[in-house]
Design a protein around this motif. Sequence first.
Motif, mmCIF file in Angstrom:
data_model
loop_
_atom_site.group_PDB
_atom_site.id
_atom_site.type_symbol
_atom_site.label_atom_id
_atom_site.label_comp_id
_atom_site.label_asym_id
_atom_site.label_seq_id
_atom_site.Cartn_x
_atom_site.Cartn_y
_atom_site.Cartn_z
ATOM 1 N N UNK A 28 7.964 5.306 1.131
ATOM 2 C CA UNK A 28 6.937 6.207 1.607
ATOM 3 C C UNK A 28 6.795 7.330 0.597
ATOM 4 N N UNK A 29 5.554 7.805 0.432
ATOM 5 C CA UNK A 29 5.257 8.919 -0.464
ATOM 6 C C UNK A 29 4.435 9.936 0.300
ATOM 7 N N UNK A 30 4.778 11.208 0.127
ATOM 8 C CA UNK A 30 3.984 12.289 0.701
ATOM 9 C C UNK A 30 3.320 13.057 -0.435
ATOM 10 N N UNK A 76 14.835 8.364 5.385
ATOM 11 C CA UNK A 76 14.843 7.700 4.084
ATOM 12 C C UNK A 76 14.595 8.722 2.975
ATOM 13 N N UNK A 77 14.983 8.350 1.782
ATOM 14 C CA UNK A 77 14.695 9.171 0.618
ATOM 15 C C UNK A 77 13.250 8.884 0.211
ATOM 16 N N UNK A 78 12.360 9.794 0.542
ATOM 17 C CA UNK A 78 10.935 9.574 0.289
ATOM 18 C C UNK A 78 10.529 10.126 -1.064
ATOM 19 N N UNK A 79 9.414 9.625 -1.553
ATOM 20 C CA UNK A 79 8.831 10.084 -2.809
ATOM 21 C C UNK A 79 7.781 11.132 -2.510
ATOM 22 N N UNK A 80 7.438 11.918 -3.519
ATOM 23 C CA UNK A 80 6.337 12.859 -3.332
ATOM 24 C C UNK A 80 5.515 12.979 -4.601
ATOM 25 N N UNK A 81 4.288 13.437 -4.424
ATOM 26 C CA UNK A 81 3.349 13.638 -5.534
ATOM 27 C C UNK A 81 2.550 14.896 -5.249
ATOM 28 N N UNK A 82 2.620 15.859 -6.142
ATOM 29 C CA UNK A 82 1.854 17.098 -5.987
ATOM 30 C C UNK A 82 0.439 16.897 -6.514
ATOM 31 N N UNK A 83 -0.542 17.312 -5.710
ATOM 32 C CA UNK A 83 -1.934 17.202 -6.131
ATOM 33 C C UNK A 83 -2.857 17.722 -5.050
ATOM 34 N N UNK A 84 -4.086 17.959 -5.421
ATOM 35 C CA UNK A 84 -5.105 18.482 -4.509
ATOM 36 C C UNK A 84 -6.056 17.352 -4.143
ATOM 37 N N UNK A 85 -6.048 16.934 -2.884
ATOM 38 C CA UNK A 85 -6.856 15.793 -2.444
ATOM 39 C C UNK A 85 -8.355 16.052 -2.508
#
Length: 172
Positions: A1-3, A24-33
């Motif tokens: 999963x990524x947030x 769980x160890x989740x992933x993330x991505x910084x950004x402006x939708x």
Amino acid sequence: MMISSRREDSLKRAQDEIKAGGGADILYHAGDASKEEDVTALLSDALEKMGTVDILVNSQGVNKKFPGTEFPADTWDAMFDANVKSVMLTCKHFGRYMKVHDIHGKIINLSSVIGIRAVGSGGGADASYVTFNPKAWERPADYPFPIREPETTFCSGSIRFIRPDPDDMPTY
């Protein structure tokens, strides 16, 4: 999963809290939708790190309250970008990916009930009420805004957008 969110510090905190809670160890991505290049970068990052995307959950939103006669245009634009444009952009790119790759995934769009509730200060809720409320066309004939039945289909194919009936939502 990524947030994903605009602020990396908030994403890191959420990642740590989920892991500390036994998740769980989740992933993330910084950004402006609300920025198309950030949405395409999010999709690319998700595909690179996870291989595919089966589910997209849109839950972004901004709410600012002003009397309708005093609403700053730049604030309205920022709200529209966060609440509407970002959903269109994420659905456009993630939906296209799912359609092209014949992935029978899900796109879930969450929103606040403010879009179907009147705001006493005369803020921007009327526009979202007319756009998203399936009961909007039942308003009185002398209602001063144009009313149309809302669209429920974003694109053809295997992607469906399901909107709950406002009558099923709690009243506060």
